[in-house]
Motif scaffolding. Sequence first.
Motif, mmCIF file in Angstrom:
data_model
loop_
_atom_site.group_PDB
_atom_site.id
_atom_site.type_symbol
_atom_site.label_atom_id
_atom_site.label_comp_id
_atom_site.label_asym_id
_atom_site.label_seq_id
_atom_site.Cartn_x
_atom_site.Cartn_y
_atom_site.Cartn_z
ATOM 1 N N ARG A 20 -8.289 7.117 -1.849
ATOM 2 C CA ARG A 20 -8.015 7.695 -3.137
ATOM 3 C C ARG A 20 -6.983 8.770 -3.164
ATOM 4 N NH1 ARG A 20 -13.810 7.723 -5.983
ATOM 5 N NH2 ARG A 20 -14.972 6.420 -4.797
ATOM 6 N N ASP A 21 -6.009 8.638 -2.452
ATOM 7 C CA ASP A 21 -4.916 9.643 -2.311
ATOM 8 C C ASP A 21 -3.467 8.598 -2.003
ATOM 9 O OD1 ASP A 21 -3.692 11.772 -2.769
ATOM 10 O OD2 ASP A 21 -4.377 12.782 -0.885
ATOM 11 N N ILE A 22 -2.551 9.330 -2.427
ATOM 12 C CA ILE A 22 -1.332 8.655 -2.155
ATOM 13 C C ILE A 22 -0.419 9.165 -1.123
ATOM 14 C CG2 ILE A 22 1.354 8.408 -3.131
ATOM 15 C CD1 ILE A 22 -1.025 6.726 -4.429
ATOM 16 N N ASP A 23 0.193 8.672 0.052
ATOM 17 C CA ASP A 23 0.789 9.332 1.115
ATOM 18 C C ASP A 23 2.062 10.046 0.782
ATOM 19 O OD1 ASP A 23 0.592 8.747 4.247
ATOM 20 O OD2 ASP A 23 2.517 9.178 3.703
ATOM 21 N N PRO A 24 1.896 11.311 1.212
ATOM 22 C CA PRO A 24 3.136 12.154 0.810
ATOM 23 C C PRO A 24 4.302 11.491 1.146
ATOM 24 C CG PRO A 24 1.680 13.098 2.555
ATOM 25 C CD PRO A 24 1.125 11.952 2.143
ATOM 26 N N ILE A 25 4.642 10.752 2.046
ATOM 27 C CA ILE A 25 6.034 10.162 2.031
ATOM 28 C C ILE A 25 6.314 8.961 0.783
ATOM 29 C CG2 ILE A 25 5.966 9.881 4.510
ATOM 30 C CD1 ILE A 25 5.658 6.667 4.314
ATOM 31 N N PHE A 26 5.336 8.669 0.126
ATOM 32 C CA PHE A 26 5.433 7.811 -1.231
ATOM 33 C C PHE A 26 5.490 8.739 -2.543
ATOM 34 C CE2 PHE A 26 3.659 4.564 1.458
ATOM 35 C CZ PHE A 26 5.034 3.871 1.893
ATOM 36 N N TRP B 274 -9.949 3.453 -9.335
ATOM 37 C CA TRP B 274 -8.325 3.088 -9.701
ATOM 38 C C TRP B 274 -8.246 2.399 -10.819
ATOM 39 C CZ3 TRP B 274 -4.424 4.985 -7.746
ATOM 40 C CH2 TRP B 274 -4.186 5.801 -6.499
ATOM 41 N N ALA B 275 -9.256 1.491 -11.251
ATOM 42 C CA ALA B 275 -8.979 0.657 -12.512
ATOM 43 C C ALA B 275 -9.336 1.687 -13.518
ATOM 44 C CB ALA B 275 -10.408 -0.288 -12.608
ATOM 45 N N ASP B 276 -10.057 2.705 -13.390
ATOM 46 C CA ASP B 276 -10.032 3.759 -14.275
ATOM 47 C C ASP B 276 -8.818 4.560 -14.695
ATOM 48 O OD1 ASP B 276 -13.004 3.359 -14.794
ATOM 49 O OD2 ASP B 276 -13.429 5.028 -13.457
ATOM 50 N N ARG B 277 -8.058 4.417 -13.791
ATOM 51 C CA ARG B 277 -6.454 5.228 -13.818
ATOM 52 C C ARG B 277 -5.755 4.304 -14.421
ATOM 53 N NH1 ARG B 277 -7.348 9.625 -10.101
ATOM 54 N NH2 ARG B 277 -5.621 10.762 -10.860
ATOM 55 N N GLY B 278 -6.161 3.072 -14.891
ATOM 56 C CA GLY B 278 -5.344 2.090 -15.597
ATOM 57 C C GLY B 278 -4.373 1.068 -14.700
ATOM 58 N N ILE B 279 -5.161 0.716 -13.427
ATOM 59 C CA ILE B 279 -4.439 -0.170 -12.678
ATOM 60 C C ILE B 279 -4.842 -1.721 -13.570
ATOM 61 C CG2 ILE B 279 -4.947 -1.343 -10.400
ATOM 62 C CD1 ILE B 279 -3.002 0.873 -10.302
ATOM 63 N N GLY C 160 2.324 11.285 -9.327
ATOM 64 C CA GLY C 160 3.280 10.400 -9.492
ATOM 65 C C GLY C 160 2.739 9.076 -9.907
ATOM 66 N N MET C 161 1.823 8.738 -9.096
ATOM 67 C CA MET C 161 1.139 7.396 -9.231
ATOM 68 C C MET C 161 0.697 7.074 -10.591
ATOM 69 S SD MET C 161 0.616 4.382 -7.508
ATOM 70 C CE MET C 161 0.270 3.420 -8.526
ATOM 71 N N PRO D 246 0.530 -1.119 -0.080
ATOM 72 C CA PRO D 246 -0.003 -0.017 0.002
ATOM 73 C C PRO D 246 0.702 1.550 -0.121
ATOM 74 C CG PRO D 246 -0.701 -1.504 1.474
ATOM 75 C CD PRO D 246 0.540 -2.099 0.991
ATOM 76 N N VAL D 247 0.351 2.121 -0.781
ATOM 77 C CA VAL D 247 1.091 3.459 -0.800
ATOM 78 C C VAL D 247 -0.024 4.630 -0.755
ATOM 79 C CG1 VAL D 247 3.025 2.937 -2.531
ATOM 80 C CG2 VAL D 247 0.635 3.223 -3.575
ATOM 81 N N PHE D 248 -1.244 4.129 -0.242
ATOM 82 C CA PHE D 248 -2.340 5.223 0.095
ATOM 83 C C PHE D 248 -1.853 5.993 1.452
ATOM 84 C CE2 PHE D 248 -3.795 1.276 -1.529
ATOM 85 C CZ PHE D 248 -4.567 1.542 -2.705
#
Length: 544
Positions: A72-78, A191-196, A83-84, A55-57
Amino acid sequence: MTAQKTPWWKQAVIYQIYPRSFCDSNGDGIGDIPGIISKLDYLKTLGIDAIWLSPVFRSPQDDNGYDIADYRDIDPIFGTLEGMDELIREARERGIRIIMDLVLNHSSDEHRWFREAKKSRDNPYHDYYIWRDGDGVTPPNDLKAGFGGSAWEWVPELGQYYFHQFSVKQPDLNWDNPKLREELYDMINWWADRGIGGFRLDVVDHLGKDPDRGIMKCAPTLHPYVREMSQAAFRRDDLVTVGEAWSADIEQAKLYSNPDGSELSMVFQFEHMKIDQIPGKEKWDMVPIDFVELKKIFTRWQRALYGKGWNSLFWENHDLPRSVSRFADDGRYRVESAKMLAILLHGMQGTPYVYQGEELGMTNYAFRVEDCRDIEILNMVRERRAKGWSEEQILDAIYRKGRDNARTPMQWDDSQNAGFTTGEPWLLVNPNYTEINAADQVGREDSVFSCYRELIRLRKEYTVFLDGEYEPLLEDDKRIFAYRRSNGEGSLLVVANFSGETIKNPLLAEERGSRLLVGSYAATDEDPSVLRPYEAKMLLSQNR
Ligand code: TEU
Ligand code: CA
């Protein structure tokens, strides 16, 4: 085989990245998404088809991201959402799909839903979690949480307990609430819409539960929920789905991985991973590995799911110790051992998973307690000290089973911090990086890395890997793991000496007329009448 086309993931090899420990791009000591992007060419060289990204959420990182505060968001440490998207795109360009890790059994207690849920009993989000009335003294029942203590946590403002199977910061979501389920399915589609390219489902067997009856997993609601989710979110874009199911036996696995596609593509089952554990006790309570039993487990799964489901194949992940240290020799015969384990696994039917660093033969590390970071280890130390375990026993348990073994930073080269970071790594680097690292292995033909690359390539070249039937050989032998896979095109023979001794090769006659595809020793110095320490060979004979 039927006219139906084979799904891509049946011929794929999936590589797991533990983002925190993979590659740090900005010197804060924590691996991140730009770091992953910078290593995509390395993964392309290895030849893998997809990346399972732990997980990078957005997350407070109580359990290294398995506690999600915003799906629905990425953790700022990642990194960032942009970027995702870039990672998804850059990977695609190299023919690599990204599989995200969905933790749907629980969220973080810092998720907006839980903050709302805690406000009042009639808050619309209250029923997204599992609550029981009480007095703050006696929890509703005796259920224990995975990371220590009661599974019930008291919230005085509400006069209620909430249910959590893992840490107190991981409240269980209430899957019996249809609105919650809809909300999760929407998120998966987003997420699937984003190309996962697919999803790994954390503790999927826990989604159906009945805490009042003491049932933490596999309640009768489980498979209906999985089928509903599949219908709502998984049957699109050739997605691959893999559920993590510690409780899965063969019958369960057939349901999860039903070839009709009604549930998931496959599950991780852990029967072979419980082999060194006293049944009914915790992972720290160990017994020596019964090798003949280990072989039987593989045989059973290979046979039972043939045509009836699909296996996932793995020795390692971010929760497990390093396989060379656990099953073979991480000293003198480390290289041969690592190749042997790879050859054995990649000859089987199913989808192989390679955990970062496994392709280099990375090893366990003898941690001091103060250097450990894992919540599970720290909790065990507390509990076992209270039970009277000696420090020596505790250190031994950590060394053999602790999750931080798998989480030491990826060993890229022999520069400081193994090339993982220019800063202070969040978890210490295994000092053997000067000897074990990617830079040394990528171009070298006799390396563990090259063995993995070759196996990944071979699996795409011969159909016997895809659908050859599995037949165990020398089942009662205490040192040799051997099997054959055959289909109309030919037969594959895999033989491995799981010991540190040189022994007679009883399969010599079977090897005649076949061609060595890959071995754990250089082919040139081969003496066919013996198997050297940790020698493994994969041989092919093709029908004419
Ligand atoms: O693991 C599931 C799980 O049951 C773990 O507690 C497992 O038993 C343990 O890690 C073995 O050492 C999944 C994730 O893979 C793990 O990293 C998470 O901590 C856990 O779920 C909670 O989300
Ligand atoms: Ca970083």
